[in-house]
Design a protein around this motif. Structure first.
Motif, PDB file in Angstrom:
ATOM      1  N   ALA A  81       0.833  -1.203   0.000  1.00  0.00           N
ATOM      2  CA  ALA A  81       0.000   0.000   0.000  1.00  0.00           C
ATOM      3  C   ALA A  81       0.868   1.254   0.000  1.00  0.00           C
ATOM      4  O   ALA A  81       2.056   1.218   0.327  1.00  0.00           O
ATOM      5  N   THR A  82       0.235   2.364  -0.367  1.00  0.00           N
ATOM      6  CA  THR A  82       0.835   3.682  -0.209  1.00  0.00           C
ATOM      7  C   THR A  82      -0.103   4.505   0.667  1.00  0.00           C
ATOM      8  O   THR A  82      -1.262   4.738   0.296  1.00  0.00           O
ATOM      9  N   LEU A  83       0.385   4.881   1.836  1.00  0.00           N
ATOM     10  CA  LEU A  83      -0.420   5.629   2.792  1.00  0.00           C
ATOM     11  C   LEU A  83      -0.272   7.124   2.547  1.00  0.00           C
ATOM     12  O   LEU A  83       0.838   7.618   2.323  1.00  0.00           O
ATOM     13  N   THR A  84      -1.389   7.829   2.607  1.00  0.00           N
ATOM     14  CA  THR A  84      -1.374   9.288   2.530  1.00  0.00           C
ATOM     15  C   THR A  84      -1.697   9.842   3.907  1.00  0.00           C
ATOM     16  O   THR A  84      -2.665   9.417   4.545  1.00  0.00           O
ATOM     17  N   TYR A  85      -0.864  10.777   4.364  1.00  0.00           N
ATOM     18  CA  TYR A  85      -1.077  11.339   5.687  1.00  0.00           C
ATOM     19  C   TYR A  85      -0.826  12.841   5.672  1.00  0.00           C
ATOM     20  O   TYR A  85      -0.176  13.368   4.761  1.00  0.00           O
ATOM     21  N   ASP A  86      -1.373  13.519   6.670  1.00  0.00           N
ATOM     22  CA  ASP A  86      -1.296  14.972   6.767  1.00  0.00           C
ATOM     23  C   ASP A  86      -0.592  15.363   8.061  1.00  0.00           C
ATOM     24  O   ASP A  86      -0.864  14.795   9.124  1.00  0.00           O
ATOM     25  N   VAL A  87       0.283  16.342   7.950  1.00  0.00           N
ATOM     26  CA  VAL A  87       1.022  16.839   9.111  1.00  0.00           C
ATOM     27  C   VAL A  87       0.690  18.312   9.301  1.00  0.00           C
ATOM     28  O   VAL A  87       0.863  19.128   8.396  1.00  0.00           O
ATOM     29  N   ARG A  88       0.225  18.647  10.483  1.00  0.00           N
ATOM     30  CA  ARG A  88      -0.045  20.035  10.870  1.00  0.00           C
ATOM     31  C   ARG A  88       0.959  20.421  11.948  1.00  0.00           C
ATOM     32  O   ARG A  88       0.866  19.940  13.072  1.00  0.00           O
ATOM     33  N   GLY A  89       1.920  21.251  11.591  1.00  0.00           N
ATOM     34  CA  GLY A  89       2.944  21.641  12.543  1.00  0.00           C
ATOM     35  C   GLY A  89       4.296  21.036  12.196  1.00  0.00           C
ATOM     36  O   GLY A  89       4.418  20.236  11.271  1.00  0.00           O
ATOM     37  N   PRO A  90       5.343  21.395  12.967  1.00  0.00           N
ATOM     38  CA  PRO A  90       6.698  20.970  12.631  1.00  0.00           C
ATOM     39  C   PRO A  90       7.010  19.543  13.062  1.00  0.00           C
ATOM     40  O   PRO A  90       6.462  19.035  14.038  1.00  0.00           O
ATOM     41  N   LEU A  91       7.875  18.892  12.302  1.00  0.00           N
ATOM     42  CA  LEU A  91       8.460  17.604  12.664  1.00  0.00           C
ATOM     43  C   LEU A  91       9.965  17.694  12.453  1.00  0.00           C
ATOM     44  O   LEU A  91      10.396  18.017  11.343  1.00  0.00           O
ATOM     45  N   PRO A  92      10.780  17.395  13.458  1.00  0.00           N
ATOM     46  CA  PRO A  92      10.338  17.082  14.826  1.00  0.00           C
ATOM     47  C   PRO A  92       9.676  18.284  15.483  1.00  0.00           C
ATOM     48  O   PRO A  92       9.852  19.411  15.036  1.00  0.00           O
ATOM     49  N   LEU A 138      -4.223  11.159  15.156  1.00  0.00           N
ATOM     50  CA  LEU A 138      -5.665  10.917  15.190  1.00  0.00           C
ATOM     51  C   LEU A 138      -5.995   9.895  14.101  1.00  0.00           C
ATOM     52  O   LEU A 138      -5.724  10.137  12.928  1.00  0.00           O
ATOM     53  N   ILE A 139      -6.574   8.751  14.492  1.00  0.00           N
ATOM     54  CA  ILE A 139      -6.863   7.715  13.503  1.00  0.00           C
ATOM     55  C   ILE A 139      -8.284   7.185  13.659  1.00  0.00           C
ATOM     56  O   ILE A 139      -8.809   7.074  14.762  1.00  0.00           O
ATOM     57  N   GLY A 140      -8.899   6.883  12.529  1.00  0.00           N
ATOM     58  CA  GLY A 140     -10.226   6.287  12.500  1.00  0.00           C
ATOM     59  C   GLY A 140     -10.223   5.047  11.616  1.00  0.00           C
ATOM     60  O   GLY A 140      -9.200   4.641  11.078  1.00  0.00           O
ATOM     61  N   GLN A 141     -11.385   4.438  11.478  1.00  0.00           N
ATOM     62  CA  GLN A 141     -11.566   3.266  10.622  1.00  0.00           C
ATOM     63  C   GLN A 141     -13.054   2.899  10.666  1.00  0.00           C
ATOM     64  O   GLN A 141     -13.564   2.632  11.757  1.00  0.00           O
ATOM     65  N   GLY A 171     -12.311  13.221   8.538  1.00  0.00           N
ATOM     66  CA  GLY A 171     -13.216  13.311   9.670  1.00  0.00           C
ATOM     67  C   GLY A 171     -12.638  14.012  10.887  1.00  0.00           C
ATOM     68  O   GLY A 171     -13.376  14.386  11.806  1.00  0.00           O
ATOM     69  N   PHE A 172     -11.315  14.202  10.899  1.00  0.00           N
ATOM     70  CA  PHE A 172     -10.666  14.854  12.040  1.00  0.00           C
ATOM     71  C   PHE A 172     -10.312  16.316  11.774  1.00  0.00           C
ATOM     72  O   PHE A 172      -9.611  16.940  12.583  1.00  0.00           O
ATOM     73  N   THR A 173     -10.783  16.866  10.686  1.00  0.00           N
ATOM     74  CA  THR A 173     -10.399  18.230  10.315  1.00  0.00           C
ATOM     75  C   THR A 173     -10.754  19.240  11.402  1.00  0.00           C
ATOM     76  O   THR A 173      -9.927  20.071  11.794  1.00  0.00           O
ATOM     77  N   THR A 174     -11.982  19.183  11.894  1.00  0.00           N
ATOM     78  CA  THR A 174     -12.397  20.137  12.922  1.00  0.00           C
ATOM     79  C   THR A 174     -11.635  19.921  14.217  1.00  0.00           C
ATOM     80  O   THR A 174     -11.146  20.884  14.830  1.00  0.00           O
ATOM     81  N   ASN A 202     -21.231  12.029  21.313  1.00  0.00           N
ATOM     82  CA  ASN A 202     -21.503  10.644  20.954  1.00  0.00           C
ATOM     83  C   ASN A 202     -20.322  10.021  20.212  1.00  0.00           C
ATOM     84  O   ASN A 202     -19.195  10.470  20.333  1.00  0.00           O
ATOM     85  N   HIS A 203     -20.611   8.983  19.425  1.00  0.00           N
ATOM     86  CA  HIS A 203     -19.568   8.237  18.719  1.00  0.00           C
ATOM     87  C   HIS A 203     -18.756   9.138  17.791  1.00  0.00           C
ATOM     88  O   HIS A 203     -17.555   8.946  17.623  1.00  0.00           O
ATOM     89  N   GLY A 204     -19.390  10.134  17.208  1.00  0.00           N
ATOM     90  CA  GLY A 204     -18.697  11.096  16.350  1.00  0.00           C
ATOM     91  C   GLY A 204     -18.625  12.463  16.980  1.00  0.00           C
ATOM     92  O   GLY A 204     -18.685  13.485  16.289  1.00  0.00           O
ATOM     93  N   GLY A 205     -18.458  12.508  18.286  1.00  0.00           N
ATOM     94  CA  GLY A 205     -18.525  13.767  19.017  1.00  0.00           C
ATOM     95  C   GLY A 205     -17.458  14.779  18.669  1.00  0.00           C
ATOM     96  O   GLY A 205     -17.600  15.965  18.970  1.00  0.00           O
ATOM     97  N   PHE A 206     -16.391  14.345  18.011  1.00  0.00           N
ATOM     98  CA  PHE A 206     -15.297  15.251  17.631  1.00  0.00           C
ATOM     99  C   PHE A 206     -15.555  15.940  16.302  1.00  0.00           C
ATOM    100  O   PHE A 206     -14.780  16.809  15.894  1.00  0.00           O
ATOM    101  N   MET A 207     -16.618  15.573  15.603  1.00  0.00           N
ATOM    102  CA  MET A 207     -16.858  16.102  14.262  1.00  0.00           C
ATOM    103  C   MET A 207     -17.562  17.458  14.301  1.00  0.00           C
ATOM    104  O   MET A 207     -18.382  17.732  15.173  1.00  0.00           O
ATOM    105  N   GLY A 208     -17.229  18.273  13.301  1.00  0.00           N
ATOM    106  CA  GLY A 208     -17.841  19.592  13.191  1.00  0.00           C
ATOM    107  C   GLY A 208     -18.535  19.772  11.864  1.00  0.00           C
ATOM    108  O   GLY A 208     -18.430  20.836  11.248  1.00  0.00           O
ATOM    109  N   GLY A 209     -19.240  18.739  11.419  1.00  0.00           N
ATOM    110  CA  GLY A 209     -19.956  18.787  10.149  1.00  0.00           C
ATOM    111  C   GLY A 209     -19.410  17.845   9.106  1.00  0.00           C
ATOM    112  O   GLY A 209     -20.026  17.669   8.047  1.00  0.00           O
ATOM    113  N   GLU A 210     -18.256  17.222   9.377  1.00  0.00           N
ATOM    114  CA  GLU A 210     -17.720  16.237   8.444  1.00  0.00           C
ATOM    115  C   GLU A 210     -18.700  15.070   8.314  1.00  0.00           C
ATOM    116  O   GLU A 210     -19.267  14.595   9.293  1.00  0.00           O
TER     117      GLU A 210
END
Length: 291
Positions: free
Chosen positions: A16-27, A37-40, A46-49, A263-271
């Protein structure tokens, strides 16, 4: 609230080739661990907000293999906690800033539990939010029967009917009675189509993710893990299947259940059309991670 630039990257892993997003510096600039933040079967979108409330931390989200922007080359559709955890393990190594703090929600919580049991050095704190691991339930045999009837409904009648059956199962309060799900609710009650479009590739309702709901967390390995494991559930989920799995996990680990807003999707802001209480969810997550 400030805006953090999102950098999208890819990582080749076996099959597979995984696509991921980084917000902020590494290290990270201050040495604090990244927040992963991971879902399935939910992907990073779904974690944008939720991510927007952590501009003081480096936040990483990703699409599990075969979902969203992550492609597969292994000629398989099946999703397993073992493979997902190996993918996340490789992602953490690629970040070069581990161990990470991790929030796993739904199937992502199952992945997180497998990761903590198998690769404990990858994670500092794991918040397992409402994992749908049916073996944790005292009525697991009846839960598996109900899940089998959801899949049968989907296979026989299509997405709308399957999703209506899934909603009925996941919103049921308390233990499942014998034969639960024999009668399927009308999808029109939930504003969903009654017509069958012929597709049978839904990543939630098809059999490709059965290994996730059948996963038995390794309690001994989690208790012996160097990672801190925090089972969590939303207050509005109280009494439902994923509240009960979280509650059972906490009891078996001998720790307190962390109760989150919504609830189960309590972290969502409209996604995906779901709106919980993301700001309050983020505040609780901060408290739990600092715990």
């Amino acid at each position: 609230m400030t805006t953090t630039t999102v950098e999208t990257r890819t990582l080749d892993v076996p099959g597979a080739t995984l696509t991921y997003d980084v917000r902020g510096p590494l290290p990270t600039a201050d040495g604090a661990p990244p927040l992963l933040l991971i879902g399935q079967p939910m992907d990073a979108a779904g974690f944008t907000t939720l991510a927007s409330f952590f501009t003081d931390r480096t936040v990483v989200t990703y699409d599990p293999r075969g979902l969203g922007r992550s492609t597969r080359s292994d000629a398989s559709l099946v999703q397993t906690p073992e493979q997902q955890a190996d993918d996340v393990h490789r992602l953490v190594a690629e970040l070069g800033a581990g161990p990470v703090d991790l929030l796993g929600s739904s199937g992502g919580a199952v992945t997180a539990l497998r990761l903590a049991a198998t690769f404990p050095d990858d994670v500092r704190t794991v918040v397992a939010h409402e994992p749908p691991a049916l073996p944790l339930l005292p009525d697991a045999d009846r839960a598996f029967g109900a899940w089998g009837r959801v899949q049968m409904t989907y296979n026989e009648r299509g997405w709308g009917w399957g999703m209506a059956a899934f909603i009925a199962m996941t919103s049921w309060q308390g233990e499942f009675p014998e034969g639960f799900g024999t009668e399927s609710p009308d999808p029109a009650m939930f504003g969903m189509p009654t017509e069958d479009d012929g597709s049978r590739d839904d990543p939630l309702l098809s059999d490709v993710a059965s290994a996730i709901v059948r996963y038995q967390p390794d309690i001994a390995a989690l208790q012996g893990s160097s990672a801190r494991i925090v089972p969590a559930a939303g207050i509005e989920s109280k009494g439902t299947m994923t509240w009960r799995t979280s509650e059972s996990l906490a009891a078996q680990l001998g720790v307190d259940l962390a109760v989150f807003p919504s609830n189960h999707g309590g972290f969502m802001g409209g996604e995906y059309g779901q709106t919980g209480e993301p700001e309050a969810f983020a505040a609780t997550l901060r408290e739990v991670l600092a715990g």
